[in-house]
Design an enzyme around this catalytic site. Structure first.
Site, PDB file in Angstrom:
ATOM      1  N   CYS A   2      19.514  -2.024  70.925  1.00  0.00           N
ATOM      2  CA  CYS A   2      18.954  -3.168  71.618  1.00  0.00           C
ATOM      3  C   CYS A   2      18.334  -2.714  72.942  1.00  0.00           C
ATOM      4  O   CYS A   2      18.883  -1.860  73.638  1.00  0.00           O
ATOM      5  CB  CYS A   2      19.956  -4.281  71.937  1.00  0.00           C
ATOM      6  SG  CYS A   2      20.722  -4.960  70.463  1.00  0.00           S
ATOM      7  N   ARG A  27      14.753   1.233  70.408  1.00  0.00           N
ATOM      8  CA  ARG A  27      16.187   0.912  70.457  1.00  0.00           C
ATOM      9  C   ARG A  27      16.580  -0.143  69.426  1.00  0.00           C
ATOM     10  O   ARG A  27      17.754  -0.484  69.306  1.00  0.00           O
ATOM     11  CB  ARG A  27      16.573   0.396  71.854  1.00  0.00           C
ATOM     12  CG  ARG A  27      16.225   1.369  72.950  1.00  0.00           C
ATOM     13  CD  ARG A  27      16.556   0.780  74.313  1.00  0.00           C
ATOM     14  NE  ARG A  27      17.985   0.646  74.483  1.00  0.00           N
ATOM     15  CZ  ARG A  27      18.778   1.584  74.945  1.00  0.00           C
ATOM     16  NH1 ARG A  27      18.274   2.741  75.313  1.00  0.00           N
ATOM     17  NH2 ARG A  27      20.070   1.392  75.062  1.00  0.00           N
ATOM     18  N   TRP A  75      18.724  -4.698  67.747  1.00  0.00           N
ATOM     19  CA  TRP A  75      19.213  -3.968  66.583  1.00  0.00           C
ATOM     20  C   TRP A  75      20.489  -4.704  66.184  1.00  0.00           C
ATOM     21  O   TRP A  75      21.464  -4.719  66.921  1.00  0.00           O
ATOM     22  CB  TRP A  75      19.501  -2.511  66.938  1.00  0.00           C
ATOM     23  CG  TRP A  75      19.822  -1.658  65.748  1.00  0.00           C
ATOM     24  CD1 TRP A  75      18.935  -1.012  64.941  1.00  0.00           C
ATOM     25  CD2 TRP A  75      21.125  -1.327  65.243  1.00  0.00           C
ATOM     26  NE1 TRP A  75      19.591  -0.313  63.960  1.00  0.00           N
ATOM     27  CE2 TRP A  75      20.941  -0.492  64.121  1.00  0.00           C
ATOM     28  CE3 TRP A  75      22.429  -1.674  65.620  1.00  0.00           C
ATOM     29  CZ2 TRP A  75      22.006   0.011  63.376  1.00  0.00           C
ATOM     30  CZ3 TRP A  75      23.492  -1.167  64.883  1.00  0.00           C
ATOM     31  CH2 TRP A  75      23.269  -0.338  63.768  1.00  0.00           C
ATOM     32  N   ASN A 101      23.013  -6.111  75.568  1.00  0.00           N
ATOM     33  CA  ASN A 101      23.010  -4.915  74.727  1.00  0.00           C
ATOM     34  C   ASN A 101      24.442  -4.397  74.704  1.00  0.00           C
ATOM     35  O   ASN A 101      24.992  -4.086  75.761  1.00  0.00           O
ATOM     36  CB  ASN A 101      22.055  -3.867  75.328  1.00  0.00           C
ATOM     37  CG  ASN A 101      22.236  -2.496  74.712  1.00  0.00           C
ATOM     38  OD1 ASN A 101      22.633  -2.367  73.563  1.00  0.00           O
ATOM     39  ND2 ASN A 101      21.933  -1.460  75.471  1.00  0.00           N
ATOM     40  N   GLY A 102      25.034  -4.333  73.522  1.00  0.00           N
ATOM     41  CA  GLY A 102      26.415  -3.852  73.430  1.00  0.00           C
ATOM     42  C   GLY A 102      27.179  -4.671  72.413  1.00  0.00           C
ATOM     43  O   GLY A 102      26.573  -5.404  71.614  1.00  0.00           O
ATOM     44  N   GLU A 486      18.705  19.671  58.938  1.00  0.00           N
ATOM     45  CA  GLU A 486      17.775  18.902  59.771  1.00  0.00           C
ATOM     46  C   GLU A 486      16.526  18.507  58.978  1.00  0.00           C
ATOM     47  O   GLU A 486      16.040  17.384  59.097  1.00  0.00           O
ATOM     48  CB  GLU A 486      17.423  19.725  61.023  1.00  0.00           C
ATOM     49  CG  GLU A 486      16.429  19.092  61.976  1.00  0.00           C
ATOM     50  CD  GLU A 486      16.845  17.733  62.542  1.00  0.00           C
ATOM     51  OE1 GLU A 486      18.001  17.314  62.391  1.00  0.00           O
ATOM     52  OE2 GLU A 486      15.969  17.071  63.132  1.00  0.00           O
ATOM     53  N   LYS A 490      15.393  14.630  58.385  1.00  0.00           N
ATOM     54  CA  LYS A 490      14.067  14.114  58.758  1.00  0.00           C
ATOM     55  C   LYS A 490      13.440  13.360  57.590  1.00  0.00           C
ATOM     56  O   LYS A 490      12.890  12.282  57.754  1.00  0.00           O
ATOM     57  CB  LYS A 490      13.104  15.234  59.183  1.00  0.00           C
ATOM     58  CG  LYS A 490      13.357  15.892  60.489  1.00  0.00           C
ATOM     59  CD  LYS A 490      13.017  15.061  61.702  1.00  0.00           C
ATOM     60  CE  LYS A 490      14.149  14.198  62.141  1.00  0.00           C
ATOM     61  NZ  LYS A 490      15.209  14.590  62.896  1.00  0.00           N
ATOM     62  N   GLU A 493      15.297  10.014  56.871  1.00  0.00           N
ATOM     63  CA  GLU A 493      15.120   9.013  57.932  1.00  0.00           C
ATOM     64  C   GLU A 493      13.801   8.275  57.816  1.00  0.00           C
ATOM     65  O   GLU A 493      13.758   7.066  57.975  1.00  0.00           O
ATOM     66  CB  GLU A 493      15.123   9.704  59.309  1.00  0.00           C
ATOM     67  CG  GLU A 493      16.473  10.055  59.838  1.00  0.00           C
ATOM     68  CD  GLU A 493      16.371  10.741  61.197  1.00  0.00           C
ATOM     69  OE1 GLU A 493      17.083  10.317  62.107  1.00  0.00           O
ATOM     70  OE2 GLU A 493      15.587  11.703  61.354  1.00  0.00           O
ATOM     71  N   HIS A 509      27.815  25.529  43.555  1.00  0.00           N
ATOM     72  CA  HIS A 509      29.050  24.749  43.451  1.00  0.00           C
ATOM     73  C   HIS A 509      28.782  23.262  43.279  1.00  0.00           C
ATOM     74  O   HIS A 509      29.647  22.439  43.560  1.00  0.00           O
ATOM     75  CB  HIS A 509      29.935  24.999  44.671  1.00  0.00           C
ATOM     76  CG  HIS A 509      30.340  26.431  44.806  1.00  0.00           C
ATOM     77  ND1 HIS A 509      31.183  27.054  43.919  1.00  0.00           N
ATOM     78  CD2 HIS A 509      29.961  27.373  45.706  1.00  0.00           C
ATOM     79  CE1 HIS A 509      31.334  28.316  44.285  1.00  0.00           C
ATOM     80  NE2 HIS A 509      30.598  28.532  45.359  1.00  0.00           N
ATOM     81  N   LYS A 608      17.073   4.554  67.950  1.00  0.00           N
ATOM     82  CA  LYS A 608      17.101   5.874  68.571  1.00  0.00           C
ATOM     83  C   LYS A 608      18.301   6.064  69.478  1.00  0.00           C
ATOM     84  O   LYS A 608      18.792   7.163  69.653  1.00  0.00           O
ATOM     85  CB  LYS A 608      15.816   6.065  69.373  1.00  0.00           C
ATOM     86  CG  LYS A 608      15.644   7.481  69.843  1.00  0.00           C
ATOM     87  CD  LYS A 608      14.217   7.838  70.065  1.00  0.00           C
ATOM     88  CE  LYS A 608      14.065   9.296  70.356  1.00  0.00           C
ATOM     89  NZ  LYS A 608      14.332  10.135  69.181  1.00  0.00           N
TER      90      LYS A 608
HETATM   91  C1  G6P Z   1      20.343   8.347  66.225  1.00  0.00           C
HETATM   92  C2  G6P Z   1      18.924   8.863  66.293  1.00  0.00           C
HETATM   93  C3  G6P Z   1      18.903  10.365  65.992  1.00  0.00           C
HETATM   94  C4  G6P Z   1      19.836  11.100  66.946  1.00  0.00           C
HETATM   95  C5  G6P Z   1      21.257  10.511  66.925  1.00  0.00           C
HETATM   96  C6  G6P Z   1      22.080  11.061  68.066  1.00  0.00           C
HETATM   97  O1  G6P Z   1      20.809   8.403  64.943  1.00  0.00           O
HETATM   98  O2  G6P Z   1      18.099   8.167  65.375  1.00  0.00           O
HETATM   99  O3  G6P Z   1      17.580  10.869  66.153  1.00  0.00           O
HETATM  100  O4  G6P Z   1      19.890  12.450  66.569  1.00  0.00           O
HETATM  101  O5  G6P Z   1      21.196   9.097  67.099  1.00  0.00           O
HETATM  102  O6  G6P Z   1      21.521  10.623  69.281  1.00  0.00           O
HETATM  103  P1  G6P Z   1      21.582  11.387  70.638  1.00  0.00           P
HETATM  104  O7  G6P Z   1      20.729  10.560  71.568  1.00  0.00           O
HETATM  105  O8  G6P Z   1      23.017  11.407  71.072  1.00  0.00           O
HETATM  106  O9  G6P Z   1      21.035  12.753  70.456  1.00  0.00           O
END
Ligand code: G6P
Length: 613
Positions: A2, A27, A75, A101-102, A486, A490, A493, A509, A608
């Site tokens: 949020c 956010r 969110w 927010n929270g 990673e 990506k 996501e 395995h 994010k």
């Molecule tokens: C969310 C974001 C990711 C990020 C993760 C950890 O899932 O979408 O891109 O890696 O949070 O966030 P941080 O800000 O702690 O790296």
């Protein structure tokens, strides 16, 4: 999650709030809303969907002129994304409006109590309970609004950044925080409040970061900050160093593409003033006072989530190889709910792009309470994690807006690599000559990333061929195992294709059962100490007719003869390969997502900055 924005001053509030909400959409983007106060009263406009949908809705309204207002982009946590659950929320009397927010953990108890007193609710949110609870305290105590907020906060359990308006006070905003971020921009006769500095930067570079358990009252053009214990504090004004252009797309179609392409510069920015190979110099200012603890630690514990956790895995290899200290890499969310063994001899590194991730923050507090030293590796200056740690190093990647992390990841690895080299040199586990050689190699990385980016057109063609695949497998060994994780993350996501990352040798395995002629398998098969082994793994996939896309070292011929596609990256020391190898994987997921018509910068269900656990 949020995003919240508020304004009070001499300008029209709405355009400032809408622009700010767009900057904070990373956010959350389930719904958006604003509350404005003028001679016609306190009005709320809110809509399910993105800020642009709210804008369309507002275009049908005349009565939106105001110099005070609050706005929110959501969110969803409590209640599905719809108009009713969108913020701001009124209190029952419609005298108060609030953005939040929270998460309020004890909202059910508070709600039952309020219902018994006759309060009626129009949404399923904890936030509507929160503002009604404040109204109830206000009514029962015959006090000022800020006093009602202060008293209410003593009873509320959970996390919040809130801003409140009241119908009778057309020049007052009341804000408070605990666990969720809130920045106050101080302009000339105007104030801007937001979840981060991006909505503020174009109006002022003077900001105050509100601390946990603080309440800010902006009234008659004055800012006053008190703790919830009613002790007045002196607002400390910070100077923002962010540039406006850093938060704009600069001609790119998506932030993610811009951020992928920024990596030569962001890695160089991260190393600037820290690494000087010619003079054998490597200094991380944040480590200076803690080098002794770091060097003598029994163990390094790394805590992070998501992409930052992958950077932590790379760091495990780096620290163990160069400094010979055992490392554990923990998901912050798991660490905080175990009963972990931690002592003063442990050196904890918390990695976070946003500096706000709730699980990482909670894990830090737990490790701190057990006496460990906590070092932060964060990107967002002034965020909560850097303020909760003993010391730290910023990654200086600049604002990352695309929800899928790219340049923050390579900047995190750059900082962690510098830490590992410093540590190895200080501990004597790296000889001077090897150390100097590695410094030179590291300094050459930004130019090599530039070269790796040139594979873009080839990667785009590969993407076109596999964009309709239903599954992907990513395999790597050693330093490239976290890169495989990673790469898979990506793709998941932003393109919603199922993808799994695995250590290449583990394939036999389980995942090998999935391989058939439909299955694209991405190998990170650069020339390193496990090259021969990964070549065998490629053969195993080819024997089962899988499609192999391999990231290889420039000039490689062996893998080229076996793979369906190869993507070349420049040669470097194997410890630094993740900084290069991840680049084509970011490009691959980007192009596939674009071709599938996905919203690259704002993928569904994600946010994010994850400020809820
Ligand atoms: C969310 C974001 C990711 C990020 C993760 C950890 O899932 O979408 O891109 O890696 O949070 O966030 P941080 O800000 O702690 O790296």
């Amino acid at each position: 999650m949020c995003g919240i924005v508020a304004y009070v001053g001499k300008q029209e509030a709405l355009p400032i709030i809408i622009k700010g909400l767009k900057r904070l959409e990373y956010r959350g983007y389930d719904s958006a809303g604003v509350a404005l106060l003028n001679e016609n009263g306190l009005s709320i406009y809110k809509k399910k969907g993105k800020v642009s949908q709210l804008e369309d809705f507002l275009a049908q309204n005349q009565d939106i002129k105001s110099t005070i207002g609050i706005g929110h982009t959501r969110w969803a946590t409590h209640g599905e994304p719809n108009d009713a659950n969108a913020h701001p929320h009124y209190s029952s009397s419609e005298n108060f409006a609030m953005i939040h927010n929270g998460i309020i953990e004890n909202y059910e108890v508070l709600k039952t109590d309020l219902i018994n007193k006759g309060y009626v609710f129009h949404s399923e949110t904890d936030s509507e309970v929160f503002i009604n609870f404040i109204e109830d305290v206000y009514k029962n105590n015959d006090c000022s609004i800020e006093e009602a907020v202060r008293l209410a906060l003593h009873k509320v359990v959970g996390a919040y950044a809130i801003v409140i308006m009241h119908k009778e006070e057309p020049d007052t905003l009341i804000a408070a925080r605990k666990g969720s971020p809130l920045v106050i921009g101080v302009g000339e006769d105007e104030y801007f409040l937001a979840s981060d500095a991006t909505p503020i930067i174009e109006y002022t570079n003077q900001v105050v970061y509100l601390d946990d358990y603080e309440i800010a009252v902006i009234r008659d053009n004055k800012l006053q900050i008190k703790t919830i214990e009613n002790v007045e504090t002196n607002p400390y004004i910070n100077q923002l160093e962010m540039e406006l252009e850093a938060i704009e797309k600069g001609g790119y179609e998506h932030f993610m593409l811009k951020e992928i392409n920024e990596q030569p510069r962001s890695i160089a920015d991260c190393m600037r003033g820290r690494l000087d190979a010619k003079n054998g110099r490597l200094v991380l200012g944040g480590l200076r006072d803690y080098m002794n603890k770091f060097q003598n630690a029994d163990r390094i514990i790394i805590m992070a989530c998501g992409t930052s956790w992958h950077a932590g895995l790379v760091a495990e290899y780096l620290f163990e190889e160069f400094a010979r200290i055992p490392v554990e890499v923990e998901y912050a969310s798991e660490f905080r709910y175990r009963n972990p063994v931690v002592s003063e001899k442990d050196f904890v590194i918390a990695i976070s792009q946003s500096g706000e991730t709730a699980d990482t923050l909670a894990a830090i507090e737990l490790a701190k309470s057990k006496g460990a030293t906590i070092f932060g590796v964060c990107n967002v200056v002034g965020s909560s994690i850097p303020r909760a740690t003993h010391a730290g190093s910023y990654t200086h990647a600049g604002p990352e807006i695309g929800v899928a992390s790219t340049k923050a990841f390579t900047a995190q690895i750059s900082v962690l690599t510098m830490m590992a080299l410093m540590l190895g040199y200080q501990r004597g586990t790296l000889t001077e000559s090897r150390y100097i050689q590695l410094l030179h190699e590291l300094e050459a990385i930004p130019a090599k990333v530039e070269k790796a980016l040139l594979m873009n057109d080839k990667v785009e063609k590969i993407a076109a061929q596999y964009k309709d695949a239903r599954n992907f497998l990513y395999l790597g060994r050693g330093y490239n195992f976290p890169v495989a994780l990673e790469g898979a993350l990506k793709l998941k996501e932003i393109s919603y294709i199922h993808a799994e990352g695995y250590p290449a040798a583990e394939m036999k395995h389980g995942p090998i059962a999935l391989i058939d002629e439909e299955m694209p398998v991405v190998f990170i098969a650069t020339k390193d100490s496990s090259y021969e082994k990964i070549v065998s793994n490629i053969q195993e996939v080819k024997a089962r007719k899988g499609k192999v896309i391999a990231v290889v070292t420039e000039g490689d011929t062996q893998v080229k003869n076996m793979a369906d596609h190869v993507i070349e990256i420049p040669e470097t020391h194997e410890a630094f390969v993740p900084l290069l190898a991840v680049v084509p994987l970011q490009q691959l997921s980007y192009h596939i997502a674009v071709m599938r018509g996905c919203n690259v910068d704002q993928p569904r269900n994600l946010a994010k900055s994850v400020t809820v656990e």
